[in-house]
Design an enzyme around this catalytic site. Structure first.
Site, PDB file in Angstrom:
ATOM      1  N   ARG A 127       0.825  -1.220   0.000  1.00  0.00           N
ATOM      2  CA  ARG A 127       0.000   0.000   0.000  1.00  0.00           C
ATOM      3  C   ARG A 127       0.858   1.268   0.000  1.00  0.00           C
ATOM      4  O   ARG A 127       0.602   2.205  -0.730  1.00  0.00           O
ATOM      5  CB  ARG A 127      -0.932   0.001   1.209  1.00  0.00           C
ATOM      6  CG  ARG A 127      -1.998   1.086   1.099  1.00  0.00           C
ATOM      7  CD  ARG A 127      -2.132   1.863   2.376  1.00  0.00           C
ATOM      8  NE  ARG A 127      -3.184   2.865   2.271  1.00  0.00           N
ATOM      9  CZ  ARG A 127      -2.986   4.147   2.583  1.00  0.00           C
ATOM     10  NH1 ARG A 127      -1.824   4.563   3.004  1.00  0.00           N
ATOM     11  NH2 ARG A 127      -3.977   5.013   2.481  1.00  0.00           N
ATOM     12  N   ARG A 205      -1.815  -9.228  10.163  1.00  0.00           N
ATOM     13  CA  ARG A 205      -1.275  -8.933   8.847  1.00  0.00           C
ATOM     14  C   ARG A 205       0.211  -8.613   8.939  1.00  0.00           C
ATOM     15  O   ARG A 205       0.669  -8.107   9.955  1.00  0.00           O
ATOM     16  CB  ARG A 205      -1.974  -7.774   8.151  1.00  0.00           C
ATOM     17  CG  ARG A 205      -3.055  -7.073   8.884  1.00  0.00           C
ATOM     18  CD  ARG A 205      -3.820  -6.029   8.099  1.00  0.00           C
ATOM     19  NE  ARG A 205      -3.516  -5.881   6.711  1.00  0.00           N
ATOM     20  CZ  ARG A 205      -4.434  -5.908   5.740  1.00  0.00           C
ATOM     21  NH1 ARG A 205      -5.699  -6.080   6.026  1.00  0.00           N
ATOM     22  NH2 ARG A 205      -4.085  -5.748   4.489  1.00  0.00           N
ATOM     23  N   ASP A 324     -13.675   5.128   1.621  1.00  0.00           N
ATOM     24  CA  ASP A 324     -14.075   4.480   2.873  1.00  0.00           C
ATOM     25  C   ASP A 324     -14.966   5.369   3.741  1.00  0.00           C
ATOM     26  O   ASP A 324     -15.725   4.858   4.565  1.00  0.00           O
ATOM     27  CB  ASP A 324     -12.834   4.102   3.693  1.00  0.00           C
ATOM     28  CG  ASP A 324     -12.160   2.834   3.180  1.00  0.00           C
ATOM     29  OD1 ASP A 324     -12.673   2.249   2.205  1.00  0.00           O
ATOM     30  OD2 ASP A 324     -11.133   2.432   3.766  1.00  0.00           O
TER      31      ASP A 324
HETATM   32  C1  LIG Z   1      -2.266   4.092   7.076  1.00  0.00           C
HETATM   33  C2  LIG Z   1      -3.178   3.217   6.269  1.00  0.00           C
HETATM   34  C3  LIG Z   1      -2.771   1.942   5.914  1.00  0.00           C
HETATM   35  C4  LIG Z   1      -3.608   1.113   5.170  1.00  0.00           C
HETATM   36  N1  LIG Z   1      -3.169  -0.127   4.814  1.00  0.00           N
HETATM   37  C5  LIG Z   1      -3.953  -0.921   4.046  1.00  0.00           C
HETATM   38  C6  LIG Z   1      -3.511  -2.202   3.631  1.00  0.00           C
HETATM   39  O1  LIG Z   1      -2.426  -2.627   3.951  1.00  0.00           O
HETATM   40  N2  LIG Z   1      -4.339  -2.963   2.866  1.00  0.00           N
HETATM   41  C7  LIG Z   1      -5.582  -2.507   2.487  1.00  0.00           C
HETATM   42  O2  LIG Z   1      -6.289  -3.223   1.765  1.00  0.00           O
HETATM   43  N3  LIG Z   1      -6.031  -1.298   2.873  1.00  0.00           N
HETATM   44  C8  LIG Z   1      -5.251  -0.494   3.637  1.00  0.00           C
HETATM   45  N4  LIG Z   1      -5.711   0.740   4.036  1.00  0.00           N
HETATM   46  C9  LIG Z   1      -7.068   1.135   3.670  1.00  0.00           C
HETATM   47  C10 LIG Z   1      -7.191   1.473   2.219  1.00  0.00           C
HETATM   48  O3  LIG Z   1      -6.218   2.429   1.846  1.00  0.00           O
HETATM   49  C11 LIG Z   1      -8.594   1.998   1.983  1.00  0.00           C
HETATM   50  O4  LIG Z   1      -9.517   1.018   2.402  1.00  0.00           O
HETATM   51  C12 LIG Z   1      -8.934   2.258   0.526  1.00  0.00           C
HETATM   52  O5  LIG Z   1      -7.826   2.487  -0.267  1.00  0.00           O
HETATM   53  C13 LIG Z   1      -9.874   3.464   0.432  1.00  0.00           C
HETATM   54  O6  LIG Z   1      -9.112   4.627   0.628  1.00  0.00           O
HETATM   55  P1  LIG Z   1      -9.640   5.979   1.234  1.00  0.00           P
HETATM   56  O7  LIG Z   1      -8.839   7.035   0.551  1.00  0.00           O
HETATM   57  O8  LIG Z   1     -11.097   6.072   1.199  1.00  0.00           O
HETATM   58  O9  LIG Z   1      -9.258   5.909   2.787  1.00  0.00           O
HETATM   59  P2  LIG Z   1      -7.807   5.927   3.515  1.00  0.00           P
HETATM   60  O10 LIG Z   1      -6.813   5.186   2.727  1.00  0.00           O
HETATM   61  O11 LIG Z   1      -8.099   5.487   4.880  1.00  0.00           O
HETATM   62  O12 LIG Z   1      -7.414   7.474   3.484  1.00  0.00           O
HETATM   63  C14 LIG Z   1      -8.014   8.452   4.306  1.00  0.00           C
HETATM   64  C15 LIG Z   1      -7.022   9.595   4.477  1.00  0.00           C
HETATM   65  O13 LIG Z   1      -7.654  10.677   5.151  1.00  0.00           O
HETATM   66  C16 LIG Z   1      -6.759  11.223   6.102  1.00  0.00           C
HETATM   67  N5  LIG Z   1      -7.557  11.877   7.144  1.00  0.00           N
HETATM   68  C17 LIG Z   1      -8.434  11.274   7.997  1.00  0.00           C
HETATM   69  N6  LIG Z   1      -8.991  12.191   8.823  1.00  0.00           N
HETATM   70  C18 LIG Z   1      -8.462  13.392   8.470  1.00  0.00           C
HETATM   71  C19 LIG Z   1      -8.653  14.717   8.966  1.00  0.00           C
HETATM   72  N7  LIG Z   1      -9.505  14.975   9.961  1.00  0.00           N
HETATM   73  N8  LIG Z   1      -7.947  15.731   8.395  1.00  0.00           N
HETATM   74  C20 LIG Z   1      -7.096  15.484   7.351  1.00  0.00           C
HETATM   75  N9  LIG Z   1      -6.879  14.236   6.849  1.00  0.00           N
HETATM   76  C21 LIG Z   1      -7.554  13.204   7.399  1.00  0.00           C
HETATM   77  C22 LIG Z   1      -6.007   9.983   6.597  1.00  0.00           C
HETATM   78  O14 LIG Z   1      -4.783  10.336   7.198  1.00  0.00           O
HETATM   79  C23 LIG Z   1      -5.827   9.174   5.323  1.00  0.00           C
HETATM   80  O15 LIG Z   1      -4.642   9.499   4.643  1.00  0.00           O
HETATM   81  C24 LIG Z   1      -4.905   1.584   4.797  1.00  0.00           C
HETATM   82  C25 LIG Z   1      -5.322   2.875   5.161  1.00  0.00           C
HETATM   83  C26 LIG Z   1      -4.473   3.702   5.882  1.00  0.00           C
HETATM   84  C27 LIG Z   1      -4.934   5.102   6.265  1.00  0.00           C
END
Ligand SMILES: Cc1cc2nc3c(=O)[nH]c(=O)nc-3n(C[C@H](O)[C@H](O)[C@H](O)COP(=O)(O)OP(=O)(O)OC[C@H]3O[C@@H](n4cnc5c(N)ncnc54)[C@H](O)[C@@H]3O)c2cc1C
Length: 433
Positions: A127, A205, A324
């Site tokens: 990731r 994991r 998410d």
């Molecule tokens: C650190 C981390 C590691 C992960 N590792 C894996 C993995 O190994 N395998 C897997 O399948 N999925 C993993 N995931 C989840 C995966 O990335 C998500 O399920 C998917 O890609 C959807 O992404 P998203 O952008 O909706 O959410 P996310 O990837 O969770 O991103 C959300 C982002 O919003 C930021 N954020 C949250 N609240 C605030 C706020 N108040 N102000 C500013 N920024 C904020 C967070 O720091 C994060 O960078 C991980 C997520 C994170 C955050």
């Protein structure tokens, strides 16, 4: 027919050959995960300007382990010049997934052979590494990414939307809440705090170097012949292991029942003894993998659950949830990141077609186009988990198809950008009726 069911892939108007026409729409995005980054990149590709506010202070900490992108999202990567070439060498390559009983006996081999021909490329890799490639691409395209920003409040008026970040008021024409499973944007959109529930499952994991595994007779076959992919299945437990980068690195996840009521987190340390206790009676190779995992690489990830939200769009239509924040996925769907990317691809087109004076219609249209597809894709995670955890293990050899990972055409052959171009005019007309 649901709006996403017509899967015909058509040429998309944006083929990267000409600069997009500026729309004057400024999109403010909270969160630089795959949802936020994709939305920003796609917004720029479609003529909007994009700014991201991310709470992480730097991009050096590469948390996480294996993440999967199906061909429905590799289709999005393909439109980003230079990105597929960077993803290729760091991603897993194997032609099959071998299923074994918990005791190590072979059940079935699922061959991917024709999958790439049928659906297109998929990317499974670390990731953090994939995230860095996408992050850098967003910055190169001109997305303004501000790190170290803690967004604490969201607001909207008839004419703008905005956030309070580190005490400062920042606004845009629309705000996209891409702030992940603990989204604060969700509270504004729903009007209440949607607390997560225990899912009843947890996942150990790890991602590690495979040098030690290569020296051990029990595990060397998993890493010494290029990349491999193996799944051990038992009642209410599945253990998946993959080697990557020609066997040089190794990742495993092991999902099991867990009724603890705890928080999700990507860096909670795991305990080897606890993990091995749950695996009592399982194959020696599985125990060896767990025991050889360096303590600082073992993560104990509690899987929480959220009911589908009634809406992803705020009352005035200027704030939308994506990724998410809108729809967490079970890992067994193998679609969480892909669906997060589809959201961004769709929303950029909706904004382009609706125009600056009608951004609320664009966000409502995005929800209409995406909601049912996402809900059905989320269901596939439950179906696969139940197929593996609740299988009739006495009869699996007679009917191995029951545990096969389903590769559904309606999921994998979808082109979110082309689809949005195709259906948005009709969806808009319906919204205005
Ligand atoms: C650190 C981390 C590691 C992960 N590792 C894996 C993995 O190994 N395998 C897997 O399948 N999925 C993993 N995931 C989840 C995966 O990335 C998500 O399920 C998917 O890609 C959807 O992404 P998203 O952008 O909706 O959410 P996310 O990837 O969770 O991103 C959300 C982002 O919003 C930021 N954020 C949250 N609240 C605030 C706020 N108040 N102000 C500013 N920024 C904020 C967070 O720091 C994060 O960078 C991980 C997520 C994170 C955050």
């Amino acid at each position: 027919m649901a709006p996403f069911m017509d899967e015909a892939i058509e040429p998309t108007p944006n083929d990267n050959t000409s600069k997009p026409k500026a729309t004057g729409i400024h999109v403010l995005i909270v969160g630089a995960g795959f949802a936020g980054l994709t939305a920003a990149i796609e917004c720029v590709r479609h003529g909007h300007t994009a700014q991201i506010l991310e709470s992480y202070k730097n991009t050096n900490v590469q948390l996480g382990d294996i993440i999967s992108f199906g061909s429905n999202s590799s289709r999005i990567f393909k439109r980003w010049p230079g990105v597929p070439e960077k993803l290729d060498p760091i991603c897993h390559r194997s032609e099959k997934l071998e299923y074994r009983y918990w005791n190590g006996e072979h059940i079935y081999t699922q061959w991917w052979g024709t999958e790439e021909e049928n659906f297109g490329k998929r990317y499974n890799g670390h990731r953090g590494e994939i995230h860095k490639i996408v992050f850098d691409h967003a910055v190169e395209l001109g997305v303004d990414v501000k790190l170290g920003q803690n967004v604490t409040e969201y607001f909207e008026t008839e004419t703008e939307a905005g956030v309070i970040s580190n005490g400062e008021r920042i606004t845009g024409d629309v705000v996209l809440g891409a702030d992940g499973v603990r989204s604060k944007a969700r509270t504004l959109v729903l009007g209440y705090n949607d607390a997560p529930k225990p899912s009843g499952y947890a996942v150990y994991r790890a991602w590690m170097d495979s040098a030690e595994l290569a020296k051990n007779d029990l595990t060397k076959d998993l890493v010494c012949n290029g990349d491999s992919h193996t799944g051990w299945l038992g009642p209410d437990i599945h253990f998946l292991a993959a080697s990557i980068k020609n066997g040089k690195e190794f990742s495993w996840v092991f999902t099991h029942k867990d009724e603890r009521n705890v928080e999700e987190g990507w860096s909670e340390p795991g305990n080897h003894e606890d993990a091995c206790k749950i695996l009592e009676g399982w194959a020696p190779a599985v125990h060896a993998i767990v025991r050889m995992t360096p303590p600082d690489k073992l993560v104990d990830w509690k899987l929480v659950y959220r009911d589908p939200l009634p809406t992803w769009v705020s009352p005035k239509g200027r704030i939308a949830l994506i990724g998410d924040a809108a729809h967490p996925f079970l890992p067994t769907s193998i679609q969480g990141a892909s669906q997060a990317m589809e959201d961004g691809s769709c929303i950029a087109v909706c904004l382009e077609l609706a125009g600056k004076d009608s951004v609320a219609d664009a966000l409502r249209g995005y929800e209409k186009i995406r909601y049912e597809r996402v809900r059905l894709t989320q269901k596939t995670g439950e179906t696969t988990r139940d197929a593996w955890h609740k299988a009739d293990f006495t009869k699996l050899k007679e009917n191995p198809e029951a545990i096969k990972l389903k590769r559904e055409e309606w999921v994998l052959n979808h082109d979110a950008e082309a689809h949005a171009y195709k259906v948005f005019p009709e969806v808009l007309a319906e919204l205005r009726r």
